[in-house]
Design a protein around this motif. Structure first.
Motif, PDB file in Angstrom:
ATOM      1  N   GLN A 251       0.831  -1.207   0.000  1.00  0.00           N
ATOM      2  CA  GLN A 251       0.000   0.000   0.000  1.00  0.00           C
ATOM      3  C   GLN A 251       0.863   1.253   0.000  1.00  0.00           C
ATOM      4  O   GLN A 251       0.577   2.223  -0.683  1.00  0.00           O
ATOM      5  CB  GLN A 251      -0.874   0.052   1.257  1.00  0.00           C
TER       6      GLN A 251
ATOM      7  N   PHE B 233       2.389   1.719  -3.333  1.00  0.00           N
ATOM      8  CA  PHE B 233       1.329   2.122  -4.242  1.00  0.00           C
ATOM      9  C   PHE B 233       1.013   3.609  -4.087  1.00  0.00           C
ATOM     10  O   PHE B 233       0.984   4.372  -5.052  1.00  0.00           O
ATOM     11  CB  PHE B 233       0.074   1.279  -3.977  1.00  0.00           C
ATOM     12  N   SER B 234       0.829   4.059  -2.835  1.00  0.00           N
ATOM     13  CA  SER B 234       0.444   5.459  -2.677  1.00  0.00           C
ATOM     14  C   SER B 234       1.616   6.388  -3.011  1.00  0.00           C
ATOM     15  O   SER B 234       1.422   7.496  -3.502  1.00  0.00           O
ATOM     16  CB  SER B 234      -0.102   5.732  -1.277  1.00  0.00           C
ATOM     17  N   TYR B 235       2.856   5.887  -2.798  1.00  0.00           N
ATOM     18  CA  TYR B 235       4.015   6.696  -3.164  1.00  0.00           C
ATOM     19  C   TYR B 235       4.061   6.888  -4.687  1.00  0.00           C
ATOM     20  O   TYR B 235       4.226   7.996  -5.190  1.00  0.00           O
ATOM     21  CB  TYR B 235       5.294   6.014  -2.661  1.00  0.00           C
ATOM     22  N   VAL B 236       3.849   5.792  -5.414  1.00  0.00           N
ATOM     23  CA  VAL B 236       3.861   5.869  -6.884  1.00  0.00           C
ATOM     24  C   VAL B 236       2.742   6.794  -7.364  1.00  0.00           C
ATOM     25  O   VAL B 236       2.947   7.651  -8.237  1.00  0.00           O
ATOM     26  CB  VAL B 236       3.717   4.445  -7.495  1.00  0.00           C
ATOM     27  N   GLN B 237       1.558   6.661  -6.763  1.00  0.00           N
ATOM     28  CA  GLN B 237       0.434   7.530  -7.127  1.00  0.00           C
ATOM     29  C   GLN B 237       0.801   9.005  -6.967  1.00  0.00           C
ATOM     30  O   GLN B 237       0.517   9.827  -7.829  1.00  0.00           O
ATOM     31  CB  GLN B 237      -0.792   7.249  -6.230  1.00  0.00           C
ATOM     32  N   SER B 238       1.452   9.312  -5.829  1.00  0.00           N
ATOM     33  CA  SER B 238       1.744  10.725  -5.569  1.00  0.00           C
ATOM     34  C   SER B 238       2.793  11.237  -6.558  1.00  0.00           C
ATOM     35  O   SER B 238       2.733  12.388  -6.995  1.00  0.00           O
ATOM     36  CB  SER B 238       2.200  10.922  -4.123  1.00  0.00           C
ATOM     37  N   GLN B 239       3.743  10.365  -6.941  1.00  0.00           N
ATOM     38  CA  GLN B 239       4.747  10.786  -7.929  1.00  0.00           C
ATOM     39  C   GLN B 239       4.095  11.012  -9.300  1.00  0.00           C
ATOM     40  O   GLN B 239       4.395  11.981  -9.987  1.00  0.00           O
ATOM     41  CB  GLN B 239       5.862   9.730  -8.035  1.00  0.00           C
ATOM     42  N   LEU B 240       3.160  10.099  -9.660  1.00  0.00           N
ATOM     43  CA  LEU B 240       2.466  10.246 -10.947  1.00  0.00           C
ATOM     44  C   LEU B 240       1.679  11.546 -10.976  1.00  0.00           C
ATOM     45  O   LEU B 240       1.649  12.252 -11.980  1.00  0.00           O
ATOM     46  CB  LEU B 240       1.505   9.065 -11.160  1.00  0.00           C
ATOM     47  N   LYS B 241       1.069  11.865  -9.850  1.00  0.00           N
ATOM     48  CA  LYS B 241       0.281  13.086  -9.763  1.00  0.00           C
ATOM     49  C   LYS B 241       1.183  14.297 -10.025  1.00  0.00           C
ATOM     50  O   LYS B 241       0.824  15.224 -10.749  1.00  0.00           O
ATOM     51  CB  LYS B 241      -0.330  13.172  -8.359  1.00  0.00           C
ATOM     52  N   LYS B 242       2.381  14.262  -9.438  1.00  0.00           N
ATOM     53  CA  LYS B 242       3.324  15.366  -9.629  1.00  0.00           C
ATOM     54  C   LYS B 242       3.695  15.499 -11.102  1.00  0.00           C
ATOM     55  O   LYS B 242       3.746  16.602 -11.641  1.00  0.00           O
ATOM     56  CB  LYS B 242       4.605  15.101  -8.819  1.00  0.00           C
TER      57      LYS B 242
ATOM     58  N   ASN C  67       2.001  14.554 -13.698  1.00  0.00           N
ATOM     59  CA  ASN C  67       0.853  14.981 -14.498  1.00  0.00           C
ATOM     60  C   ASN C  67       0.519  16.453 -14.317  1.00  0.00           C
ATOM     61  O   ASN C  67      -0.219  17.010 -15.125  1.00  0.00           O
ATOM     62  CB  ASN C  67      -0.377  14.134 -14.168  1.00  0.00           C
TER      63      ASN C  67
END
Ligand SMILES: *[C@@H]1O[C@H](CO)[C@@H](O)[C@H](O)[C@H]1NC(C)=O
Ligand SMILES: *[C@@H]1O[C@H](CO)[C@@H](O)[C@H](O)[C@H]1NC(C)=O
Ligand SMILES: *[C@@H]1O[C@H](CO)[C@@H](O)[C@H](O)[C@H]1NC(C)=O
Ligand SMILES: *[C@@H]1O[C@H](CO)[C@@H](O)[C@H](O)[C@H]1NC(C)=O
Ligand SMILES: *[C@@H]1O[C@H](CO)[C@@H](O)[C@H](O)[C@H]1NC(C)=O
Length: 485
Positions: A470, A473-482, A484
């Motif tokens: 988890q 996962f949330s770390y990758v999500q936050s990087q993707l958000k940055k 984008n």
């Protein structure tokens, strides 16, 4: 009222600064550090930051790796707690397996963690002060403490704890219940809880405790409970006879007790053999039908092992005293906790022929202790309230392991069946009693006990790996958000 605490005999020796050593076994000595934490007195009052007090905690960091380690929070209960004691020695091995930091947090009002240190004008344990001694304040202490640890706002920043480290709470007995309740109240702060012999079910008339003393001693043979019952009957007759009473009390160093207090003191201390995994020793002491031999066997055993029970703490005079005299004092505070909420009043078994104490250990005897000690009749147990808060046996939470020692008289207040996200494990073996799996593993431990520890570790592994996936996962999500943005 049998002291339900796991004996916290922490033999420690100061090495200078804040480190001290503890002997876990004859051949294992560990080094721990002791700290103080600025804790909030009243978590449920808007001006809560007004009053702070010093809560003791200890750290064991020999195997700690901040990059991939787990943080174990060892929750304190109704006795002093200076770090890992032999009774929780398994934590040393767990620390090695999980590259963990072990933090032992002492419970408010016990040991040196005193919101109201004794002074000339304030008695530590006055009724007025004890209103802050509640299970929900203790849970909130733990929550505030953990949230500060996660932000690294503790212990000189030395440990570099971060959000990457999973937290698991560990406790046995009353702290076992706190460990389980913590998962329910503050699930965002930990990945799971070990709730060993956890008394999550508040019960006013807890006659099942006494009944388990019968059932456990029966494992040695029917002669064992029956010899003990005959002993209790004889002692009742002897203490009620003016010609023999004085000599009997002297023999048990209990001159300060009334007849009823004495008739609680004796069976309570026999029960503690069973509670702490010494049923077979108890039955050896009572492997005779001769009353005088039974008495001298018991007295000799206590003398030889230098653990003669202290009768003073069973006297109403002692329970009434609001002053703190020693760090080891706990009877008045624990009395307050069970009088004000939990109950667990240890009355004789209600099953015919199975009582291991006399009828003087009645509900009214215990409620008399409560009302005299706290001078107010509202201090009678409110188990429905506690069970209403947390669910009692219907507690609903995830990632909790409940353990039950098959001879433990407290098991009847614990959860013993697995259900959604909560696992119940039984250690069915000789002398398997209260919080048995938390002590330091021995080569002679039964297969059942070894299996219990293995199952616990398998669950820890799963919780930790779920947490890591988890987290990643949330770390990758936050990087993707940055990216984008
Ligand atoms: C711990 O054990 C060692 C021997 O292994 C002994 O010398 C020492 O006194 C013990 N410490 C305490 C505090 O009992
Ligand atoms: C943590 O990392 C170290 C170094 O890579 C490794 O030796 C150790 O086994 C790891 N511990 C855990 C609990 O994963
Ligand atoms: C003593 O223990 C043995 C079993 O170990 C049992 O057979 C015997 O009846 C016991 N004796 C008494 C007097 O209880
Ligand atoms: C028994 O406990 C009381 C209260 O803590 C203490 O004052 C007394 O010294 C103890 N007695 C013994 C023999 O340890
Ligand atoms: C705890 O485990 C023992 C051993 O299997 C079992 O006999 C007992 O009924 C269990 N306790 C409860 C309260 O279910």
């Amino acid at each position: 009222m049998k002291a339900i605490f796991i004996l916290a005999i922490t033999l420690s020796l100061t090495l200078g600064d804040n480190t001290f050593q503890t002997n876990i076994t004859d051949s294992l000595t560990i080094t721990q550090q002791v700290w103080q934490f600025d804790q909030i007195l009243d978590h449920f009052h808007p001006l809560k930051t007004d009053t702070i007090w010093k809560q003791r905690f200890c750290t064991f960091s020999q195997y700690w790796n901040p990059l991939n380690g787990t943080v174990f929070i060892s929750i304190g209960g109704e006795s002093q707690m200076k770090g890992i004691s032999p009774g929780r020695g398994w934590l040393v091995q767990l620390a090695q397996t999980y590259n963990a930091l072990v933090i032992s947090l002492e419970h408010r009002f016990y040991g040196v963690s005193q919101p109201f240190p004794q002074s000339d004008n304030d008695d530590s344990f006055s009724v007025q002060n004890l209103k802050f001694l509640t299970h929900d304040q203790a849970l909130a202490d733990t929550a505030y403490f953990i949230s500060q640890v996660k932000q690294n706002l503790f212990a000189d920043n030395s440990f570099k704890v971060s959000n990457m480290n999973p937290f698991i709470t560990v406790g046995g007995s009353y702290p076992g219940a706190l460990s389980a309740w913590f998962r329910y109240k503050y699930p965002h702060l930990t990945v799971g809880a070990l709730a060993s012999s956890a008394v999550v079910n508040a019960i006013e008339d807890f006659w099942q405790y006494d009944n388990q003393i019968y059932t456990s001693t029966l494992k040695s043979g029917s002669w064992c409970p029956s010899n003990i019952q005959a002993f209790i009957n004889s002692i009742q007759t002897e203490v009620n006879d003016p010609d023999t009473k004085a000599a009997l009390l002297i023999q048990f160093q209990a001159q300060q007790l009334s007849v009823d207090e004495f008739l609680f003191f004796i069976p309570d201390n026999l029960a503690s053999f069973v509670q702490y995994g010494q049923r077979t020793i108890l039955c050896t002491i009572f492997n005779t039908t001769d009353y005088e031999t039974q008495k001298s066997n018991l007295v000799d055993y206590w003398n030889q092992n230098k653990n003669f029970p202290n009768a003073t703490v069973y006297s109403q005079n002692f329970l009434n005293n609001p002053k703190k005299t020693q760090d080891s004092d706990n009877m008045r505070q624990w009395l307050y906790q069970y009088c004000s909420y939990f109950g667990w009043l240890q009355t004789p078994s209600q099953i015919a022929g199975q009582a291991m104490r006399t009828s003087s250990n009645s509900i009214s005897f215990f409620e008399g202790q409560c009302t005299q000690a706290f001078q107010n009749s509202i201090y009678v147990p409110k188990p429905d309230e506690v069970n209403g808060f947390y669910g009692g046996l219907n507690l609903l939470a995830t990632n909790i392991i409940f353990t039950n020692g098959s001879e433990d008289p407290w098991q009847w207040a614990s959860l013993t069946k697995s259900k959604n996200g909560m696992i119940a494990i039984v250690s069915d073996c000789d002398d398997c009693a209260h919080g048995v799996e938390l002590s330091y593993p021995k080569p002679t431990d039964s297969q059942a006990l070894q299996n219990t520890r293995t199952t616990i570790k398998q669950n820890f592994d799963k919780w930790i790996s779920d947490f890591r996936s988890q987290y990643v996962f949330s770390y990758v999500q936050s990087q993707l958000k940055k990216i984008n943005q």
